[in-house]
Each structure stands twice: as structure tokens, then as C-alpha cells.
Design a protein around this motif. Sequence first.
Motif, PDB file in Angstrom:
ATOM      1  N   UNK A  97      -2.431 -17.840   2.531  1.00  0.00           N
ATOM      2  CA  UNK A  97      -3.209 -18.552   2.005  1.00  0.00           C
ATOM      3  C   UNK A  97      -2.863 -18.699   0.392  1.00  0.00           C
ATOM      4  N   UNK A  98      -2.351 -17.634  -0.259  1.00  0.00           N
ATOM      5  CA  UNK A  98      -1.982 -17.545  -1.489  1.00  0.00           C
ATOM      6  C   UNK A  98      -0.716 -17.908  -1.532  1.00  0.00           C
ATOM      7  N   UNK A 138      -3.792  -9.540  -4.659  1.00  0.00           N
ATOM      8  CA  UNK A 138      -5.393  -9.623  -4.801  1.00  0.00           C
ATOM      9  C   UNK A 138      -5.978 -10.403  -3.703  1.00  0.00           C
ATOM     10  N   UNK A 139      -5.524 -11.632  -3.151  1.00  0.00           N
ATOM     11  CA  UNK A 139      -5.854 -12.275  -1.862  1.00  0.00           C
ATOM     12  C   UNK A 139      -5.730 -11.673  -0.765  1.00  0.00           C
ATOM     13  N   UNK A 140      -4.678 -10.818  -0.600  1.00  0.00           N
ATOM     14  CA  UNK A 140      -4.520  -9.987   0.547  1.00  0.00           C
ATOM     15  C   UNK A 140      -5.757  -8.997   0.569  1.00  0.00           C
ATOM     16  N   UNK A 188      -5.300  -1.244   0.774  1.00  0.00           N
ATOM     17  CA  UNK A 188      -4.451  -1.044  -0.262  1.00  0.00           C
ATOM     18  C   UNK A 188      -2.813  -1.144   0.129  1.00  0.00           C
ATOM     19  N   UNK A 189      -2.517  -0.392   1.154  1.00  0.00           N
ATOM     20  CA  UNK A 189      -1.030  -0.197   1.587  1.00  0.00           C
ATOM     21  C   UNK A 189      -0.633  -1.639   2.079  1.00  0.00           C
ATOM     22  N   UNK A 190      -1.524  -2.464   2.771  1.00  0.00           N
ATOM     23  CA  UNK A 190      -1.076  -3.502   3.392  1.00  0.00           C
ATOM     24  C   UNK A 190      -0.757  -4.699   2.255  1.00  0.00           C
TER      25      UNK A 190
END
Length: 326
Positions: A102-103, A115-117, A245-247
Motif C-alpha cells: 500500500x505504501x 512503518x506501514x508494514x 520488526x524483522x519483516x
Amino acid sequence: MRKKRIILFCGLIFLIGVALFALCAGRYNLSVGKVFSSLIGQGDSSQSLVVMNLRLPRILCAILIGAALASSGAAYQGMFQNPLISPDILGVSSGACVGAIVAILLGLSASTQMFFAFISGIASVSLAVLLSIITKKNRHVVLVFSGVIIGRFMSSVVGFLIFFADDESQLGAILEWEMGSLAKVSMNDVLFFGPFLVVCIVVLYLLRWRINLLSVGDAEAKALGVDLEKERLLIILVATLATAISVCIAGTIAWIGLIIPHICRWIIKDDNRYSMPLNIIVGAIALLLSDTIARTILPYELPLEVITGLVGAPIFAIIMVRRWKE
């Protein structure tokens, strides 16, 4: 016990050796002496740029992410007593991909994509947890099924969003998220996300005794005074946060969280007191080696999932065959 400690020490030494090799290897090869000169600020500008700005951040990220995924996978497999569970079982990876895509489609910056993820990944896990809360029996089993449902749904959303991507600019960025890459990480990412990953890894390490108790079964764990709901929730929370966080840093990275716990149990048996620290070390080694191969084996960089899949699947098959024969 002494043998297990020797294995852990040898693994740590090997990790340091792989990290040093990764600092030296690349399209612009450097000697060990030049790497050390750059690390202490005495190398020339081009060497320092390569070591400090390009290689060191992705090496640190690879170590932290590999350790986080492997320890999360070990925690999930021990807690749910299921050797086929991986860290993204609650849909965090596919959910994070939705947010990142989306971002990308909105033309937002790389930091905003992360951030979006992260938000989307956490939202997916929250939906899976919410579905499991609706039931009152076998809630931890239902949680796994809920994660599969949400993960498959988010994967379908990813497929839908891809149709709106621009072939020339956006499709490549989306593919990079889906197949994993550390090519764009910076020292700012390490400094911002690194402490959170370290905290998650340390907490899972400290909880290794409790994971042992949860792995013996609900009735036995209750008899030993374990609060099943609270401790499972804490482990799920920490492992999911580490995975999210990793992804959001590197995209989807398959196999590390699934296969490394099996390798460590094969080496040190089913005792999280020792297999958990070994998971942290071997996970870091595995992803660091994968990233080094991905950026050095060909003139162009390969996605991480290509390397982890090509190497991980045969190893996983060999381990499963050997364990079934025992």
C-alpha cells in the motif's frame, strides 16, 4: 553439559568468522587489515564507505534478524508442540506485505513503507488473536488456525494489490518485499530497530525454561504451577513483535524460523535451555551467510528467499527423513 557449552562457544566463534568474511567479501573485495582500518576510522574514504555504510549495517541486521526469526520459531514450536510452525504462522509476514505494498503504491518513502508494514503486520496478528478469543476451548490450537486464515486472506489481498502496480517502478519494489532483501538497510535502521530486536531475543532467551515447561503438555505444565494463558500470551507477543520488526526491515524471509530450530534440536536435542541460545547463534549465521551469498555469487543481487529456499528445503528434508528413521 560441557559438550553443549563447547558447541555454543564454537558456534559463536564461527559467527564472528562469518561476519568478518562478510565484511571482506563483495564486488569490492577488501583485506582483513583494510576492514579493521575502516572499523577504527583509519581507512581511506572509499573503503570506509563500503565497510561502514554498506556492509556493516546489513551484516548487523542479518545477525539480529536471523537470531530473532530462529528464536521466535523455536519458541512457537516448543510452545505449540508442533514442529511445522514458523514465526509467521499468525499472518504477520503476509500482513506486513500488504502494508508495505500500500505504501509503495502511494509512492511513500522507504521509512514510511517500514512503518506501514509494521502496523499492518501487527493488525493481522491482532485479528488472528481476536478470532481465537471468540472460542473457549483449545484456544492455542484455534490461534494457529486463525493465523493460517488471516495469512491466506492477506496473501490474496497482496495478489489483488499487485494488479494496480506500475510494471516499471513499483513491481520491482513489491517483489523485493515479498522475497526479502537487506540491500536498502542503513545504520539508522540498525540504531532504531536493533534495540527492539535485542530486547525480544533476550526475553525469549530468558523464557527458555518456561518454554520447556509449556512443551510437556497442558496438564503437566499446570501441575508444575505454570499459568498457561499468561505465559503463552507473553511468548506469542514477544515472538510476534520480533517477527514483525524483522519483516518490516527485510521483507519476507522464509525457512530461517522453520528449519533452524530443527537443526538445533538435532544437535542439542529438545532442551530449550541450550537449544535456544544455539538457535540465536545458528539463525544469525544462516541469514548472514544467505545474505553474503545473495550479494556475491552473481554480478547482481539475489533475493534472500531464493537462497534460503534452495538451501533450506533440502536440509529440512534430510533432517525429517533422519528423524523419522530414528
